[in-house]
Enzyme design. Structure first.
Site, PDB file in Angstrom:
ATOM      1  N   LYS A 190       8.166   6.709  11.097  1.00  0.00           N
ATOM      2  CA  LYS A 190       6.926   6.596  10.323  1.00  0.00           C
ATOM      3  C   LYS A 190       7.207   6.165   8.887  1.00  0.00           C
ATOM      4  O   LYS A 190       6.343   5.572   8.224  1.00  0.00           O
ATOM      5  CB  LYS A 190       6.132   7.912  10.362  1.00  0.00           C
ATOM      6  CG  LYS A 190       6.892   9.157   9.932  1.00  0.00           C
ATOM      7  CD  LYS A 190       6.870   9.425   8.450  1.00  0.00           C
ATOM      8  CE  LYS A 190       7.714  10.632   8.095  1.00  0.00           C
ATOM      9  NZ  LYS A 190       7.724  10.916   6.652  1.00  0.00           N
ATOM     10  N   THR A 247       1.995  10.141   5.406  1.00  0.00           N
ATOM     11  CA  THR A 247       2.997   9.361   4.682  1.00  0.00           C
ATOM     12  C   THR A 247       2.461   7.998   4.259  1.00  0.00           C
ATOM     13  O   THR A 247       2.898   7.443   3.251  1.00  0.00           O
ATOM     14  CB  THR A 247       4.262   9.194   5.549  1.00  0.00           C
ATOM     15  OG1 THR A 247       4.630  10.455   6.095  1.00  0.00           O
ATOM     16  CG2 THR A 247       5.425   8.681   4.730  1.00  0.00           C
ATOM     17  N   SER A 253       4.106  10.456  -1.094  1.00  0.00           N
ATOM     18  CA  SER A 253       5.055   9.751  -0.233  1.00  0.00           C
ATOM     19  C   SER A 253       5.930   8.793  -1.038  1.00  0.00           C
ATOM     20  O   SER A 253       5.446   7.818  -1.609  1.00  0.00           O
ATOM     21  CB  SER A 253       4.304   8.977   0.853  1.00  0.00           C
ATOM     22  OG  SER A 253       5.163   8.064   1.505  1.00  0.00           O
ATOM     23  N   ARG A 254       7.226   9.044  -1.049  1.00  0.00           N
ATOM     24  CA  ARG A 254       8.150   8.147  -1.747  1.00  0.00           C
ATOM     25  C   ARG A 254       8.163   6.766  -1.104  1.00  0.00           C
ATOM     26  O   ARG A 254       8.295   5.750  -1.792  1.00  0.00           O
ATOM     27  CB  ARG A 254       9.566   8.723  -1.702  1.00  0.00           C
ATOM     28  CG  ARG A 254       9.693  10.135  -2.231  1.00  0.00           C
ATOM     29  CD  ARG A 254      11.072  10.683  -1.903  1.00  0.00           C
ATOM     30  NE  ARG A 254      11.108  12.126  -2.004  1.00  0.00           N
ATOM     31  CZ  ARG A 254      12.151  12.861  -1.628  1.00  0.00           C
ATOM     32  NH1 ARG A 254      13.215  12.277  -1.127  1.00  0.00           N
ATOM     33  NH2 ARG A 254      12.118  14.171  -1.739  1.00  0.00           N
TER      34      ARG A 254
END
Length: 342
Positions: A190, A247, A253-254
């Site tokens: 993901k 995400t 979310s990075r």
């Protein structure tokens, strides 16, 4: 009371889960690799770098000594980046006097070997019981006691249910699942789609684009996962579509944030530097691309993101490629299974 849980990894997720366990009354040893970071956390009782403004209670013992963090523990929680899993295990495996349960929360695939974390653990610690916790669970929210649901997967039902009991709270709900392969792949892959979602946002595209990307992304993930031995139903669960949603849509979310930078014209190196933490999806994109070739599975979104990250492909050209691919049925499997001719 002697600590019975060792948490390896002083990033945001390791710190948040150490806090969750400490708030349940467990004594926790939290291993922080960087000595300066470790000393600061000891003094400030806070992980200002990765999880600011969250106080750490006294039943979290912060240490730079990995031997102390694992010695005599019933549970070892592995919360290091996936590319550091093997190296970390090698550091402590000779110190294990008993057989603890290893709980992994890293989400990734070893790039050189294309192994999942459970396969790495099987090579390094072949007799240990293994569980993975995964799902839509940003550390920033878990640390602030925001209601969250995750899944604990193990091939051993007793172990999965034990970990479920240890971690579950009124604000942290834990389900169980026997499909370790599916849970691991959902959590890892993901991140690739989240990079794409961020790129889409960075290009200024809208909700329509991101919804299509997420939907077609989970189809790619499930097709590869099923080929690798996962149950395709797992990808409809928390570690699949659940983790994908959070995400791809959250600024926690990075991977999405890195993707936004790339969509806005930053190089991969500039995007990673701007995040200041590990962006798991970058390495995972390479692994996913190699897995798609190994198992002969078409993953067009993954292929285009790989091209952007590793071949210097223009992101707008990649979007054109995705939109103008050969015409397809939405669900090719349905047409094939029902033998439709229409």
């Amino acid at each position: 009371m002697e600590a019975t849980i060792g948490v390896l990894g002083g990033g945001s997720w390791g710190t948040a889960l150490a806090l969750l366990l400490a708030n349940k009354g467990y004594q926790v040893d939290l291993w922080v690799r960087d000595i300066k970071q470790c000393n600061y956390m000891k003094e400030a009782r806070e992980n200002k770098k990765y999880l600011p403004n969250v106080k750490l209670p006294n039943n979290i013992n912060i240490t730079n000594d990995i031997e102390k963090a694992v010695y005599g523990k019933k549970i070892i929680l592995l919360a290091v980046p996936s590319h550091a899993v093997r190296e970390t295990i090698k550091k402590f495996k000779s110190q294990l006097k008993e057989q603890p349960i290893l709980v992994n929360v890293a989400k990734g695939i070893e790039t050189d070997t294309l192994l999942r974390v459970s396969e790495i653990v099987q090579q390094e610690l072949p007799t240990i019981e293994y569980t993975i916790i995964s799902g839509p669970s940003h550390a920033e929210e878990v640390s602030r006691d925001i209601p969250t649901a995750v899944v604990a997967a193990s091939t051993n039902k007793r172990v999965a249910e034990y970990i479920q009991e240890v971690f579950m709270t009124p604000r942290f709900r834990v389900y169980t699942n026997p499909d370790v392969i599916g849970v691991e792949l959902g959590g890892a892959l993901k991140n690739v789609i989240a990079l794409g979602a961020g790129i889409s946002d960075g290009l200024g595209y809208g909700d329509n684009t991101k919804a299509a990307l997420m939907n077609r992304g989970i189809i790619e993930i499930s097709r590869l996962g099923e080929k690798m031995g996962a149950n395709k139903k797992t990808f409809a669960g928390l570690s699949g579509i659940g983790d994908l949603i959070v995400t791809c849509t959250s600024l926690h979310s990075r991977n999405r944030r890195a993707g936004i930078k790339i969509g806005q014209g930053a190089s991969l190196e500039e995007a990673i530097k701007s995040i200041g933490m590990v962006v798991e999806g970058v390495r995972t994109t390479k692994a996913a691309y190699e897995l798609s070739r190994k198992y002969n599975i078409r993953m067009p979104i993954t292929e285009e993101i790989y091209g952007v990250l590793y071949e210097g492909k223009d992101v707008r050209y990649s979007v054109f490629n995705l939109m103008m691919r050969d015409k397809k049925h939405e669900m090719e499997e349905i047409v094939q299974e029902m033998r439709l001719d229409w």
